[in-house]
Motif scaffolding. Structure first.
Motif, PDB file in Angstrom:
ATOM      1  N   CYS A 145       0.819  -1.219   0.000  1.00 39.09           N
ATOM      2  CA  CYS A 145       0.000   0.000   0.000  1.00 39.09           C
ATOM      3  C   CYS A 145       0.850   1.265   0.000  1.00 39.09           C
ATOM      4  O   CYS A 145       0.431   2.295  -0.531  1.00 39.09           O
ATOM      5  CB  CYS A 145      -0.932   0.006   1.214  1.00 39.09           C
ATOM      6  N   ASP A 146       2.020   1.199   0.591  1.00 40.61           N
ATOM      7  CA  ASP A 146       2.893   2.367   0.712  1.00 40.61           C
ATOM      8  C   ASP A 146       3.602   2.657  -0.610  1.00 40.61           C
ATOM      9  O   ASP A 146       4.028   1.742  -1.322  1.00 40.61           O
ATOM     10  CB  ASP A 146       3.930   2.112   1.804  1.00 40.61           C
ATOM     11  N   THR A 147       3.748   3.952  -0.925  1.00 43.00           N
ATOM     12  CA  THR A 147       4.331   4.361  -2.200  1.00 43.00           C
ATOM     13  C   THR A 147       5.731   3.791  -2.398  1.00 43.00           C
ATOM     14  O   THR A 147       6.066   3.284  -3.475  1.00 43.00           O
ATOM     15  CB  THR A 147       4.378   5.897  -2.285  1.00 43.00           C
ATOM     16  N   SER A 148       6.586   3.852  -1.391  1.00 39.46           N
ATOM     17  CA  SER A 148       7.955   3.356  -1.538  1.00 39.46           C
ATOM     18  C   SER A 148       7.986   1.841  -1.717  1.00 39.46           C
ATOM     19  O   SER A 148       8.800   1.311  -2.489  1.00 39.46           O
ATOM     20  CB  SER A 148       8.806   3.766  -0.334  1.00 39.46           C
ATOM     21  N   ASP A 149       7.104   1.129  -1.025  1.00 34.14           N
ATOM     22  CA  ASP A 149       7.049  -0.322  -1.182  1.00 34.14           C
ATOM     23  C   ASP A 149       6.542  -0.707  -2.571  1.00 34.14           C
ATOM     24  O   ASP A 149       6.988  -1.694  -3.163  1.00 34.14           O
ATOM     25  CB  ASP A 149       6.149  -0.934  -0.115  1.00 34.14           C
ATOM     26  N   ILE A 150       5.598   0.066  -3.088  1.00 38.08           N
ATOM     27  CA  ILE A 150       5.098  -0.172  -4.442  1.00 38.08           C
ATOM     28  C   ILE A 150       6.221   0.016  -5.455  1.00 38.08           C
ATOM     29  O   ILE A 150       6.416  -0.804  -6.363  1.00 38.08           O
ATOM     30  CB  ILE A 150       3.920   0.771  -4.751  1.00 38.08           C
ATOM     31  N   ALA A 151       6.986   1.102  -5.297  1.00 44.23           N
ATOM     32  CA  ALA A 151       8.088   1.372  -6.222  1.00 44.23           C
ATOM     33  C   ALA A 151       9.138   0.270  -6.157  1.00 44.23           C
ATOM     34  O   ALA A 151       9.711  -0.127  -7.179  1.00 44.23           O
ATOM     35  CB  ALA A 151       8.714   2.725  -5.903  1.00 44.23           C
ATOM     36  N   ALA A 152       9.401  -0.259  -4.961  1.00 48.55           N
ATOM     37  CA  ALA A 152      10.381  -1.342  -4.818  1.00 48.55           C
ATOM     38  C   ALA A 152       9.887  -2.613  -5.503  1.00 48.55           C
ATOM     39  O   ALA A 152      10.635  -3.281  -6.230  1.00 48.55           O
ATOM     40  CB  ALA A 152      10.654  -1.597  -3.337  1.00 48.55           C
ATOM     41  N   MET A 153       8.626  -2.952  -5.294  1.00 48.72           N
ATOM     42  CA  MET A 153       8.078  -4.162  -5.921  1.00 48.72           C
ATOM     43  C   MET A 153       8.068  -4.044  -7.438  1.00 48.72           C
ATOM     44  O   MET A 153       8.289  -5.030  -8.154  1.00 48.72           O
ATOM     45  CB  MET A 153       6.669  -4.448  -5.405  1.00 48.72           C
ATOM     46  N   ALA A 154       7.833  -2.829  -7.938  1.00 46.91           N
ATOM     47  CA  ALA A 154       7.727  -2.633  -9.388  1.00 46.91           C
ATOM     48  C   ALA A 154       8.992  -3.030 -10.118  1.00 46.91           C
ATOM     49  O   ALA A 154       8.957  -3.311 -11.322  1.00 46.91           O
ATOM     50  CB  ALA A 154       7.380  -1.180  -9.695  1.00 46.91           C
ATOM     51  N   ARG A 155      10.129  -3.069  -9.419  1.00 46.89           N
ATOM     52  CA  ARG A 155      11.376  -3.487 -10.066  1.00 46.89           C
ATOM     53  C   ARG A 155      11.422  -4.989 -10.300  1.00 46.89           C
ATOM     54  O   ARG A 155      12.299  -5.478 -11.023  1.00 46.89           O
ATOM     55  CB  ARG A 155      12.578  -3.074  -9.219  1.00 46.89           C
TER      56      ARG A 155
END
Length: 280
Positions: A145-155
């Motif tokens: 749910c968190d923006t930084s966690d989303i960006a990390a998963m997107a990699r």
């Protein structure tokens, strides 16, 4: 009062008429916060069953007071091209995606629209898989749910469930819109939106029931999916979204996933859909 918003859906010859009709109802008459319009892209010629549902929709028998804008394409061009045509026809800045065989829960837009209004450009949700409408629900696919966690998963993998997302059209356009990439156009779009600074979030609430038919895991494998995977990973690496190390890891893990035996692929999929700090 919430901002006006459009729902964008595409239907094609391979869709089931009954599932399509149920999906349309779920995003219009069944919603506690109904959309301002439904933009429905007909992606090429369709058989009589779907044509019958479309006639009911055009007559206003299926969507209640929600107006419908039909975009008929002369030939089937694939999901990315259909969604680009649909986005161009949307009257409103806020657009909610929906697929022609899934079911949005009644509270979906009432939950997501306030999140968009609070400043996010892209909001998704958890979903639950199901095979039969009267049968038991299957696996819940919850994402960070968190923006930084989303960006990390997107990699490593798609951090959004595409049939659940609501976005601002301007943020999609800044990122370049949908680009044709078989089965992965949504992941590539979301990666580019993140790279362009879109404000993103998920809610852990289940807001969509995702229909899983026979052969769902089988369709995730094979040579065609491997080619799409390689194209996606190459684009993310060349754009600078992933590092060389991440690119190599993704080719090894995600490429292998496309060719392992079906039972093992199902197990790997269930492992991959769990958020993990190791995907950074």
């Amino acid at each position: 009062m919430s901002e006006p918003f459009s729902v964008l859906m595409s239907v094609y010859a391979g869709d089931d008429p009954a599932f399509f009709a149920a999906a349309v109802a779920s995003v219009t008459v069944d919603q506690t916060l109904p959309p301002s319009e439904l933009v429905l892209v007909v992606d090429g010629p369709v058989p009589e069953g779907i044509a019958t549902v479309l006639r009911r929709i055009e007559a206003g028998e299926a969507t209640g007071p929600v107006p419908v804008r039909l975009v008929a394409l002369p030939r089937n061009g694939g999901l990315a091209r259909a969604l680009e045509a649909g986005l161009a026809a949307c009257s409103h800045s806020i657009v909610a995606r929906a697929d022609a065989d899934d079911l949005s829960l009644p509270q979906r837009f009432a939950v997501q629209l306030p999140m968009i209004a609070s400043g996010y450009d892209l909001v998704g949700s958890a979903l639950v898989e199901f095979a039969e409408e009267d049968g038991p629900d299957g696996m819940v696919r919850a994402l960070p749910c968190d923006t930084s966690d989303i960006a990390a998963m997107a990699r490593f993998r798609d951090p959004f469930n595409h049939p659940t997302v609501v976005y601002r059209r301007e943020a999609v356009e800044v990122a370049g819109g949908y680009e044709h990439l078989n089965k992965m156009e949504d992941y590539w779009l979301f990666a580019r939106m993140i790279a362009h600074g879109a404000r993103v979030a998920n809610t852990d609430q289940v807001l969509v029931r995702y229909r899983v038919g026979a052969g769902a895991y089988g369709r995730r494998g094979g040579a065609d999916m491997l080619r799409s995977e390689l194209r996606l990973q190459s684009r993310m690496w060349r754009s600078g979204f992933t590092t060389t190390t991440q690119f190599a890891r993704n080719i090894a893990v995600r490429g292998l996933y496309r060719f392992v035996p079906l039972r093992l692929r199902a197990l790997m999929y269930r492992r991959m859909v769990r958020p993990s700090a190791s995907m950074r």
